[in-house]
Design a protein around this motif. Structure first.
Motif, PDB file in Angstrom:
ATOM      1  N   MET A 149       0.640  -3.458   1.227  1.00 29.21           N
ATOM      2  CA  MET A 149       0.759  -2.016   1.466  1.00 29.21           C
ATOM      3  C   MET A 149      -0.396  -1.296   0.781  1.00 29.21           C
ATOM      4  O   MET A 149      -0.681  -1.530  -0.398  1.00 29.21           O
ATOM      5  CB  MET A 149       2.097  -1.496   0.929  1.00 29.21           C
ATOM      6  CG  MET A 149       2.315  -0.003   1.114  1.00 29.21           C
ATOM      7  SD  MET A 149       3.912   0.589   0.502  1.00 29.21           S
ATOM      8  CE  MET A 149       5.011  -0.033   1.764  1.00 29.21           C
ATOM      9  N   GLU A 150      -1.098  -0.443   1.526  1.00 30.66           N
ATOM     10  CA  GLU A 150      -2.189   0.343   0.950  1.00 30.66           C
ATOM     11  C   GLU A 150      -1.636   1.309  -0.098  1.00 30.66           C
ATOM     12  O   GLU A 150      -0.440   1.618  -0.135  1.00 30.66           O
ATOM     13  CB  GLU A 150      -2.906   1.121   2.061  1.00 30.66           C
ATOM     14  CG  GLU A 150      -3.635   0.244   3.069  1.00 30.66           C
ATOM     15  CD  GLU A 150      -4.377   1.086   4.095  1.00 30.66           C
ATOM     16  OE1 GLU A 150      -4.270   2.331   4.021  1.00 30.66           O
ATOM     17  OE2 GLU A 150      -5.059   0.507   4.944  1.00 30.66           O
ATOM     18  N   ASN A 151      -2.536   1.814  -0.940  1.00 26.09           N
ATOM     19  CA  ASN A 151      -2.110   2.785  -1.930  1.00 26.09           C
ATOM     20  C   ASN A 151      -1.413   3.956  -1.251  1.00 26.09           C
ATOM     21  O   ASN A 151      -1.931   4.535  -0.292  1.00 26.09           O
ATOM     22  CB  ASN A 151      -3.308   3.307  -2.719  1.00 26.09           C
ATOM     23  CG  ASN A 151      -3.809   2.309  -3.740  1.00 26.09           C
ATOM     24  OD1 ASN A 151      -3.304   1.199  -3.828  1.00 26.09           O
ATOM     25  ND2 ASN A 151      -4.805   2.712  -4.515  1.00 26.09           N
ATOM     26  N   ALA A 194       0.048   3.009 -11.533  1.00 25.54           N
ATOM     27  CA  ALA A 194       0.894   2.206 -10.644  1.00 25.54           C
ATOM     28  C   ALA A 194       0.217   1.889  -9.318  1.00 25.54           C
ATOM     29  O   ALA A 194       0.810   1.221  -8.469  1.00 25.54           O
ATOM     30  CB  ALA A 194       2.207   2.947 -10.389  1.00 25.54           C
ATOM     31  N   GLY A 195      -1.015   2.376  -9.116  1.00 22.26           N
ATOM     32  CA  GLY A 195      -1.733   2.082  -7.884  1.00 22.26           C
ATOM     33  C   GLY A 195      -1.483   3.075  -6.767  1.00 22.26           C
ATOM     34  O   GLY A 195      -1.607   2.733  -5.591  1.00 22.26           O
ATOM     35  N   TYR A 196      -1.167   4.308  -7.107  1.00 18.95           N
ATOM     36  CA  TYR A 196      -1.012   5.382  -6.127  1.00 18.95           C
ATOM     37  C   TYR A 196      -2.297   6.216  -6.096  1.00 18.95           C
ATOM     38  O   TYR A 196      -2.993   6.325  -7.111  1.00 18.95           O
ATOM     39  CB  TYR A 196       0.151   6.303  -6.493  1.00 18.95           C
ATOM     40  CG  TYR A 196       1.534   5.750  -6.234  1.00 18.95           C
ATOM     41  CD1 TYR A 196       2.416   6.427  -5.395  1.00 18.95           C
ATOM     42  CD2 TYR A 196       1.983   4.573  -6.833  1.00 18.95           C
ATOM     43  CE1 TYR A 196       3.699   5.940  -5.160  1.00 18.95           C
ATOM     44  CE2 TYR A 196       3.251   4.081  -6.609  1.00 18.95           C
ATOM     45  CZ  TYR A 196       4.107   4.775  -5.765  1.00 18.95           C
ATOM     46  OH  TYR A 196       5.375   4.286  -5.538  1.00 18.95           O
ATOM     47  N   ASP A 201       2.607  10.442   1.581  1.00 18.54           N
ATOM     48  CA  ASP A 201       3.668   9.435   1.531  1.00 18.54           C
ATOM     49  C   ASP A 201       4.730   9.752   0.487  1.00 18.54           C
ATOM     50  O   ASP A 201       5.892   9.368   0.634  1.00 18.54           O
ATOM     51  CB  ASP A 201       3.082   8.054   1.201  1.00 18.54           C
ATOM     52  CG  ASP A 201       2.021   7.605   2.191  1.00 18.54           C
ATOM     53  OD1 ASP A 201       2.334   7.530   3.387  1.00 18.54           O
ATOM     54  OD2 ASP A 201       0.879   7.343   1.751  1.00 18.54           O
ATOM     55  N   VAL A 202       4.306  10.421  -0.579  1.00 20.42           N
ATOM     56  CA  VAL A 202       5.189  10.618  -1.730  1.00 20.42           C
ATOM     57  C   VAL A 202       5.018  12.039  -2.266  1.00 20.42           C
ATOM     58  O   VAL A 202       3.887  12.540  -2.358  1.00 20.42           O
ATOM     59  CB  VAL A 202       4.856   9.617  -2.868  1.00 20.42           C
ATOM     60  CG1 VAL A 202       5.814   9.792  -4.041  1.00 20.42           C
ATOM     61  CG2 VAL A 202       4.893   8.180  -2.359  1.00 20.42           C
ATOM     62  N   ALA A 262       7.535   4.466 -10.317  1.00 16.73           N
ATOM     63  CA  ALA A 262       6.741   4.464  -9.087  1.00 16.73           C
ATOM     64  C   ALA A 262       6.556   3.044  -8.549  1.00 16.73           C
ATOM     65  O   ALA A 262       6.618   2.819  -7.334  1.00 16.73           O
ATOM     66  CB  ALA A 262       5.381   5.108  -9.352  1.00 16.73           C
ATOM     67  N   GLU A 263       6.312   2.087  -9.430  1.00 21.40           N
ATOM     68  CA  GLU A 263       6.183   0.693  -8.990  1.00 21.40           C
ATOM     69  C   GLU A 263       7.476   0.217  -8.342  1.00 21.40           C
ATOM     70  O   GLU A 263       7.465  -0.462  -7.304  1.00 21.40           O
ATOM     71  CB  GLU A 263       5.834  -0.199 -10.188  1.00 21.40           C
ATOM     72  CG  GLU A 263       4.409  -0.009 -10.704  1.00 21.40           C
ATOM     73  CD  GLU A 263       4.152  -0.772 -11.981  1.00 21.40           C
ATOM     74  OE1 GLU A 263       2.977  -1.037 -12.293  1.00 21.40           O
ATOM     75  OE2 GLU A 263       5.129  -1.095 -12.703  1.00 21.40           O
ATOM     76  N   HIS A 264       8.594   0.570  -8.946  1.00 25.29           N
ATOM     77  CA  HIS A 264       9.885   0.141  -8.430  1.00 25.29           C
ATOM     78  C   HIS A 264      10.189   0.817  -7.091  1.00 25.29           C
ATOM     79  O   HIS A 264      10.709   0.177  -6.170  1.00 25.29           O
ATOM     80  CB  HIS A 264      10.973   0.463  -9.454  1.00 25.29           C
ATOM     81  CG  HIS A 264      12.254  -0.259  -9.221  1.00 25.29           C
ATOM     82  ND1 HIS A 264      12.433  -1.583  -9.542  1.00 25.29           N
ATOM     83  CD2 HIS A 264      13.424   0.151  -8.662  1.00 25.29           C
ATOM     84  CE1 HIS A 264      13.656  -1.956  -9.223  1.00 25.29           C
ATOM     85  NE2 HIS A 264      14.281  -0.925  -8.683  1.00 25.29           N
ATOM     86  N   ALA A 265       9.868   2.116  -6.984  1.00 20.24           N
ATOM     87  CA  ALA A 265      10.101   2.834  -5.729  1.00 20.24           C
ATOM     88  C   ALA A 265       9.298   2.226  -4.592  1.00 20.24           C
ATOM     89  O   ALA A 265       9.783   2.103  -3.456  1.00 20.24           O
ATOM     90  CB  ALA A 265       9.745   4.307  -5.903  1.00 20.24           C
ATOM     91  N   ARG A 266       8.060   1.845  -4.877  1.00 22.81           N
ATOM     92  CA  ARG A 266       7.226   1.217  -3.852  1.00 22.81           C
ATOM     93  C   ARG A 266       7.845  -0.102  -3.381  1.00 22.81           C
ATOM     94  O   ARG A 266       7.865  -0.411  -2.177  1.00 22.81           O
ATOM     95  CB  ARG A 266       5.819   0.977  -4.384  1.00 22.81           C
ATOM     96  CG  ARG A 266       4.866   0.331  -3.363  1.00 22.81           C
ATOM     97  CD  ARG A 266       3.456   0.263  -3.905  1.00 22.81           C
ATOM     98  NE  ARG A 266       3.428  -0.374  -5.211  1.00 22.81           N
ATOM     99  CZ  ARG A 266       2.521  -0.080  -6.152  1.00 22.81           C
ATOM    100  NH1 ARG A 266       1.589   0.818  -5.928  1.00 22.81           N
ATOM    101  NH2 ARG A 266       2.565  -0.711  -7.311  1.00 22.81           N
TER     102      ARG A 266
END
Length: 419
Positions: free
Chosen positions: A1-3, A23-25, A101-102, A400-404
């Protein structure tokens, strides 16, 4: 999945955005009304090289200063700032509809802070207008994910759990549907929980409400990340011990024994750091701090001792409350909750563990979890406020990592069901 692309509303000085890029967003927009916080955000996340260290990015030159109240009368707008919609946000940051996205948001909900009394309010009506505005922004864009962080009391304020306030929020989110979807396909699955930031590696006992919403998900598909730290982890546990105050602020690049009123600039052997500066204290305050160290950790420990006369007049007849004022911060525990007066010894347990002074603004920022070189305002009151109001970056990173991860599972299920 892209950022994933995220808009940070009520962004403050960048605590949440720092966690998101870690987190890579990709943060594609940020908005707040507080100028000094926005200046801090710009210097660190838009102009500095901080983002080069992390897998995510900040894609704009400066955050937007605007009124996020959307016209609700009970929101407390403050200055004469332009009221904006989400379409205005898209236009400012050159975004297309549906590109976000978020949405991450920490709308100030001071009416539910433990520092204020909570008054009854009508059923079904949220007490803070900024939450209503936050929902309106979500309804305009309908992103895949919404991250929500706030004071712990909003989850249980009132007689019912979840509170009337949070129940209203959940019902609104359940009814948000994209034009292309049926009511059965739309709506947000959610989870809400009060967590202790210390349980996620933040060197601070800070209880906050975390909410995660994922569009089209069932509630059981949306979860809160498991704690990674504990006060006393069991031997067979994979959790680590809480991060302590001394782990973050006792460092070779910070001068511990600062003189009162001194800042770390032009001192041999130390890098210049104007945010590492000590407030001045009255002689009587220093004398009381020294006595508190001798008898315990609080001004109340002076009662019944030869130093009882050092207790401040405002506390002499106090039977309860204010115990933490002038308190000594323990070095071998996480810090207490940092407030917007976190470098003032009279406002909490904010006296340095070993020095007779308040913690510095740099020390406070480190205990919040900001990077070592995060620039802070030069005015004391603004430096305290941007740190005390911040979201611990590490807490948001893990959420954020968990939500992704949960979003990926929801998307996989949708693909499977459509095949």
């Amino acid at each position: 999945m892209e950022n994933l692309k995220v808009i940070d509303l009520f962004c403050g000085a960048g605590g949440a955005s720092t966690g998101l890029i870690r987190a890579g967003y990709d943060v594609v927009g940020a908005v707040d009304a507080y100028q000094e916080a926005l200046d801090t955000y710009r210097k660190n996340l838009c102009e500095g090289d901080l983002t080069n260290e992390f897998p995510g990015s900040v894609t704009f030159d400066k955050p937007l200063r605007a009124d996020l109240s959307q016209g609700y009368d009970d929101s407390g707008k403050g200055e004469n700032l332009p009221e904006i919609t989400f379409e205005d946000i898209r236009e400012n940051f050159e975004l297309e509809e549906g590109e976000v996205d978020v949405i991450c948001g920490c709308p100030p909900c001071q009416n539910f802070s433990s520092l204020r009394d909570t008054e009854p309010w009508p059923d079904g009506k949220p007490k803070d207008g900024l939450l209503r505005a936050f929902v309106d922004f979500i309804r305009e864009e309908v992103p895949d994910v919404v991250l929500f962080e706030n004071v712990s009391n909003i989850l249980n304020a009132g007689e019912e759990v979840p509170s009337t306030y949070v129940d209203w929020f959940i019902r609104q989110m359940k009814n948000i549907t994209r034009p292309s979807d049926s009511p059965q396909e739309g709506g947000y699955g959610y989870t809400f929980k009060v967590v202790n930031a210390a349980d996620y590696g933040v060197p601070q006992r800070r209880r906050r409400t975390i909410g995660i919403f994922i569009y089209g998900a069932e509630d059981e598909e949306v979860t809160i990340p498991a704690p990674t730290h504990a006060r006393d982890p069991e031997e067979d546990s994979d959790r680590e011990p809480w991060v302590e105050v001394q782990d973050r602020i006792f460092r070779e690049d910070l001068k511990t024994d600062l003189d009162l009123g001194q800042k770390q600039t032009g001192i041999d052997g130390y890098p210049d750091d104007p945010a590492h500066r000590s407030r001045r204290h009255h002689d009587s305050t220093i004398e009381m701090i020294e006595a508190i160290r001798e008898h315990g950790g609080s001004w109340k420990d002076l009662r019944g001792t030869n130093d009882k006369d050092l207790i401040k007049e405002c506390h002499q007849d106090l039977s309860s409350g204010a115990r933490s004022a002038y308190g000594i911060m323990a070095k071998d525990e996480p810090a207490p909750t940092l407030t917007t007066r976190c470098a003032n010894v009279s406002s909490g347990r904010f006296t340095h563990p070993t020095e007779n002074r308040a913690i510095t603004f740099r020390e406070a920022a480190l205990l919040m979890g900001f990077p070592r070189d995060y620039k802070l305002p030069s005015v004391n009151e603004h430096a305290e406020r941007v740190v005390g109001n911040a979201v611990p970056p590490l807490l948001i990173k893990k959420a954020a990592e968990h939500a992704r991860s949960d979003l990926q599972q929801v998307k996989k299920k949708e693909i499977t069901e459509a095949a």
